[in-house]
Design a protein around this motif. Structure first.
Motif, PDB file in Angstrom:
ATOM      1  N   ILE A  48       1.380 -14.463  14.342  1.00 53.61           N
ATOM      2  CA  ILE A  48       2.024 -14.408  15.652  1.00 53.61           C
ATOM      3  C   ILE A  48       3.039 -13.267  15.611  1.00 53.61           C
ATOM      4  O   ILE A  48       3.899 -13.226  14.720  1.00 53.61           O
ATOM      5  CB  ILE A  48       2.729 -15.730  15.985  1.00 53.61           C
ATOM      6  CG1 ILE A  48       1.713 -16.878  16.016  1.00 53.61           C
ATOM      7  CG2 ILE A  48       3.462 -15.636  17.316  1.00 53.61           C
ATOM      8  CD1 ILE A  48       2.354 -18.236  16.205  1.00 53.61           C
ATOM      9  N   ARG A  49       2.931 -12.345  16.566  1.00 53.38           N
ATOM     10  CA  ARG A  49       3.828 -11.186  16.588  1.00 53.38           C
ATOM     11  C   ARG A  49       4.546 -11.122  17.921  1.00 53.38           C
ATOM     12  O   ARG A  49       3.921 -10.999  18.980  1.00 53.38           O
ATOM     13  CB  ARG A  49       3.037  -9.900  16.361  1.00 53.38           C
ATOM     14  CG  ARG A  49       3.956  -8.669  16.302  1.00 53.38           C
ATOM     15  CD  ARG A  49       3.166  -7.392  16.153  1.00 53.38           C
ATOM     16  NE  ARG A  49       4.053  -6.229  16.146  1.00 53.38           N
ATOM     17  CZ  ARG A  49       3.754  -5.062  16.696  1.00 53.38           C
ATOM     18  NH1 ARG A  49       2.605  -4.908  17.314  1.00 53.38           N
ATOM     19  NH2 ARG A  49       4.603  -4.055  16.630  1.00 53.38           N
ATOM     20  N   HIS A  50       5.857 -11.238  17.861  1.00 54.58           N
ATOM     21  CA  HIS A  50       6.683 -11.152  19.071  1.00 54.58           C
ATOM     22  C   HIS A  50       6.999  -9.688  19.375  1.00 54.58           C
ATOM     23  O   HIS A  50       7.379  -8.923  18.483  1.00 54.58           O
ATOM     24  CB  HIS A  50       7.979 -11.935  18.890  1.00 54.58           C
ATOM     25  CG  HIS A  50       8.875 -11.895  20.080  1.00 54.58           C
ATOM     26  ND1 HIS A  50       8.453 -12.267  21.345  1.00 54.58           N
ATOM     27  CD2 HIS A  50      10.178 -11.529  20.214  1.00 54.58           C
ATOM     28  CE1 HIS A  50       9.438 -12.122  22.200  1.00 54.58           C
ATOM     29  NE2 HIS A  50      10.502 -11.671  21.551  1.00 54.58           N
ATOM     30  N   GLN A  51       6.822  -9.297  20.627  1.00 56.29           N
ATOM     31  CA  GLN A  51       7.091  -7.927  21.070  1.00 56.29           C
ATOM     32  C   GLN A  51       8.248  -7.967  22.065  1.00 56.29           C
ATOM     33  O   GLN A  51       8.048  -8.126  23.276  1.00 56.29           O
ATOM     34  CB  GLN A  51       5.837  -7.329  21.714  1.00 56.29           C
ATOM     35  CG  GLN A  51       4.638  -7.307  20.779  1.00 56.29           C
ATOM     36  CD  GLN A  51       3.336  -6.936  21.476  1.00 56.29           C
ATOM     37  OE1 GLN A  51       3.298  -6.760  22.688  1.00 56.29           O
ATOM     38  NE2 GLN A  51       2.277  -6.806  20.705  1.00 56.29           N
ATOM     39  N   PRO A  52       9.490  -7.850  21.581  1.00 56.19           N
ATOM     40  CA  PRO A  52      10.665  -8.038  22.451  1.00 56.19           C
ATOM     41  C   PRO A  52      10.711  -7.081  23.632  1.00 56.19           C
ATOM     42  O   PRO A  52      11.085  -7.488  24.737  1.00 56.19           O
ATOM     43  CB  PRO A  52      11.845  -7.801  21.494  1.00 56.19           C
ATOM     44  CG  PRO A  52      11.288  -7.995  20.120  1.00 56.19           C
ATOM     45  CD  PRO A  52       9.862  -7.556  20.192  1.00 56.19           C
ATOM     46  N   GLU A  53      10.351  -5.822  23.414  1.00 59.56           N
ATOM     47  CA  GLU A  53      10.464  -4.852  24.503  1.00 59.56           C
ATOM     48  C   GLU A  53       9.517  -5.174  25.646  1.00 59.56           C
ATOM     49  O   GLU A  53       9.855  -5.013  26.822  1.00 59.56           O
ATOM     50  CB  GLU A  53      10.204  -3.441  23.968  1.00 59.56           C
ATOM     51  CG  GLU A  53      11.266  -2.965  22.974  1.00 59.56           C
ATOM     52  CD  GLU A  53      10.990  -1.551  22.503  1.00 59.56           C
ATOM     53  OE1 GLU A  53       9.959  -0.980  22.930  1.00 59.56           O
ATOM     54  OE2 GLU A  53      11.808  -1.028  21.724  1.00 59.56           O
ATOM     55  N   GLU A  54       8.298  -5.614  25.317  1.00 58.72           N
ATOM     56  CA  GLU A  54       7.328  -5.966  26.352  1.00 58.72           C
ATOM     57  C   GLU A  54       7.479  -7.412  26.821  1.00 58.72           C
ATOM     58  O   GLU A  54       6.794  -7.833  27.757  1.00 58.72           O
ATOM     59  CB  GLU A  54       5.898  -5.755  25.839  1.00 58.72           C
ATOM     60  CG  GLU A  54       5.528  -4.305  25.586  1.00 58.72           C
ATOM     61  CD  GLU A  54       6.005  -3.817  24.223  1.00 58.72           C
ATOM     62  OE1 GLU A  54       6.564  -4.647  23.485  1.00 58.72           O
ATOM     63  OE2 GLU A  54       5.836  -2.614  23.923  1.00 58.72           O
ATOM     64  N   LYS A  55       8.344  -8.188  26.140  1.00 59.46           N
ATOM     65  CA  LYS A  55       8.518  -9.612  26.429  1.00 59.46           C
ATOM     66  C   LYS A  55       7.174 -10.340  26.358  1.00 59.46           C
ATOM     67  O   LYS A  55       6.835 -11.160  27.211  1.00 59.46           O
ATOM     68  CB  LYS A  55       9.178  -9.816  27.794  1.00 59.46           C
ATOM     69  CG  LYS A  55      10.583  -9.260  27.882  1.00 59.46           C
ATOM     70  CD  LYS A  55      11.202  -9.531  29.244  1.00 59.46           C
ATOM     71  CE  LYS A  55      12.622  -8.980  29.305  1.00 59.46           C
ATOM     72  NZ  LYS A  55      13.270  -9.242  30.625  1.00 59.46           N
ATOM     73  N   GLN A  56       6.412  -9.998  25.316  1.00 58.24           N
ATOM     74  CA  GLN A  56       5.107 -10.607  25.092  1.00 58.24           C
ATOM     75  C   GLN A  56       4.988 -11.031  23.635  1.00 58.24           C
ATOM     76  O   GLN A  56       5.732 -10.575  22.769  1.00 58.24           O
ATOM     77  CB  GLN A  56       3.981  -9.629  25.428  1.00 58.24           C
ATOM     78  CG  GLN A  56       3.921  -9.212  26.881  1.00 58.24           C
ATOM     79  CD  GLN A  56       2.830  -8.190  27.130  1.00 58.24           C
ATOM     80  OE1 GLN A  56       2.285  -7.596  26.202  1.00 58.24           O
ATOM     81  NE2 GLN A  56       2.504  -7.972  28.395  1.00 58.24           N
ATOM     82  N   THR A  57       4.035 -11.898  23.383  1.00 56.33           N
ATOM     83  CA  THR A  57       3.735 -12.343  22.021  1.00 56.33           C
ATOM     84  C   THR A  57       2.242 -12.230  21.789  1.00 56.33           C
ATOM     85  O   THR A  57       1.440 -12.768  22.571  1.00 56.33           O
ATOM     86  CB  THR A  57       4.188 -13.796  21.807  1.00 56.33           C
ATOM     87  OG1 THR A  57       5.604 -13.890  22.028  1.00 56.33           O
ATOM     88  CG2 THR A  57       3.892 -14.245  20.386  1.00 56.33           C
ATOM     89  N   GLN A  58       1.866 -11.528  20.720  1.00 56.36           N
ATOM     90  CA  GLN A  58       0.465 -11.396  20.337  1.00 56.36           C
ATOM     91  C   GLN A  58       0.122 -12.518  19.363  1.00 56.36           C
ATOM     92  O   GLN A  58       0.753 -12.668  18.318  1.00 56.36           O
ATOM     93  CB  GLN A  58       0.213 -10.039  19.672  1.00 56.36           C
ATOM     94  CG  GLN A  58      -1.219  -9.825  19.188  1.00 56.36           C
ATOM     95  CD  GLN A  58      -2.192  -9.622  20.333  1.00 56.36           C
ATOM     96  OE1 GLN A  58      -1.892  -8.930  21.300  1.00 56.36           O
ATOM     97  NE2 GLN A  58      -3.360 -10.230  20.231  1.00 56.36           N
ATOM     98  N   GLY A  61      -4.934 -13.465  21.677  1.00 53.09           N
ATOM     99  CA  GLY A  61      -4.543 -12.680  22.841  1.00 53.09           C
ATOM    100  C   GLY A  61      -3.046 -12.683  23.066  1.00 53.09           C
ATOM    101  O   GLY A  61      -2.259 -13.146  22.231  1.00 53.09           O
ATOM    102  N   LEU A  62      -2.657 -12.170  24.220  1.00 44.93           N
ATOM    103  CA  LEU A  62      -1.246 -12.020  24.560  1.00 44.93           C
ATOM    104  C   LEU A  62      -0.739 -13.220  25.349  1.00 44.93           C
ATOM    105  O   LEU A  62      -1.445 -13.780  26.188  1.00 44.93           O
ATOM    106  CB  LEU A  62      -1.033 -10.757  25.396  1.00 44.93           C
ATOM    107  CG  LEU A  62      -1.135  -9.415  24.660  1.00 44.93           C
ATOM    108  CD1 LEU A  62      -1.110  -8.272  25.664  1.00 44.93           C
ATOM    109  CD2 LEU A  62      -0.004  -9.257  23.641  1.00 44.93           C
TER     110      LEU A  62
END
Length: 313
Positions: free
Chosen positions: A121-131, A175-176
């Motif tokens: 699980i990868r959190h993407q803070p700038e996009e406010k999304q989690t892969q 997915g996202l």
């Protein structure tokens, strides 16, 4: 040393401190939780923890193993008095300043029931999304292993119950995940050669079989579906054979089903359940094929509902 004090004073206060975990051992621990306002009591005995590896500046791989000899839970609505033994082991990957968390060959055993998991699980803070990319599984070689999770107060003559068969569940999340964004979720469940009955009486179910697939399509919700390839239950008071499929799960579920058989709920309740704690009554008789959408049913558009046969409940 498990904590390193960074000398860089320009770092933001929101950044977590650097840790270097090399070896952690807990042996034969005992944990008790007692909340009187919630009337909740939990107890863990024989807790063992083993952690090896390194976790420096938010990026590395740990090897984690933990277990306990018994776990008990009690509250007014549900009490799990049967002692549960728990075991967990996995490679744990942490990267990107704690924004990425991964499991490698993870195994969780509840008594002898094994759950497996692999992925990250990868959190993407700038996009406010989690892969999310996770695969999970459960394989029970004997249905009898599940009986320990059913309080005996619900059962009629629990010492005479015999059960068997296998259960296999495979699932995945890919997915996202974010604002109005959902990942793909898949689930496959199979029960083979199942039975649940009272010894030397013939009461209960001699045949239990299930084959079910679920796909929740996050990017394309209208393609989501539930497919019941087989549901078969047979016994003295029950003979049920059912297949069906549901499309467009989120907007306007379109249902196609075939049901044939009979169920004597009253007899099942008397033979298998404790009447002091659970009451089951009624009958169902069916020989039905039907195709319809939920909106057509709710809005009484009966001309668009296609069915043949009979259903009595």
């Amino acid at each position: 040393e498990i904590y390193e004090n960074d000398t860089d004073t320009t770092s933001h206060s929101s950044v977590l401190p650097s840790f270097d975990i090399q070896k952690v051992r807990i042996h034969n621990g005992h944990f008790t939780y007692n909340s009187q306002p919630d009337e909740l009591f939990a107890e863990v005995k024989g807790l063992d923890v083993r952690i090896d590896g390194s976790l420096r500046k938010g990026a590395n791989l740990l090897r984690l193993e933990t277990s306990c000899r018994s776990f008990q839970l009690q509250n007014p609505s549900y009490s799990l008095k049967n002692q549960l033994a728990l075991r967990f082991k996995s490679g744990v990957m942490i990267a990107d300043q704690y924004n990425t968390f991964g499991l490698k060959e993870a195994e969780l055993y509840i008594n002898e029931i094994p759950f497996t998991a692999n992925g990250a699980i990868r959190h993407q803070p700038e996009e406010k999304q989690t892969q999310i990319n996770l695969d999970m599984g459960l394989k029970i070689s004997n249905i009898n292993d599940l009986r320990q999770f059913i309080p005996e107060a619900y059962l009629q003559d629990p010492k005479r119950i015999e059960s068997g068969g296998s259960i296999k569940i495979d699932g995945g999340i890919h997915g996202l995940l974010g604002d109005s964004i959902l990942p793909d979720i898949t689930l496959c469940c199979q029960i083979e050669e199942g039975y649940y009955r009272l010894k030397e009486s013939g009461k209960g179910f001699d045949t239990l079989a299930l084959n079910l697939n679920l796909h929740l399509n996050g990017p394309h919700p209208d393609s989501s579906f539930l497919s019941l390839n087989q549901l078969k239950v047979k016994g003295q008071s029950t003979s049920l054979d059912m297949q069906g499929k549901v499309k467009d799960l989120f907007q306007n579920p379109a249902i196609q089903t075939n049901i044939k058989g009979k169920i004597d709920f009253t007899r099942i309740g008397k033979e298998l359940l404790n009447p002091d704690t659970l009451l089951l009554e009624g009958n169902m008789l069916a020989d039905l094929s039907a195709t319809f959408t939920v909106n057509d049913l709710l809005e009484s558009r009966f001309g668009k509902i296609h069915s043949s046969g009979m259903l009595s409940i």
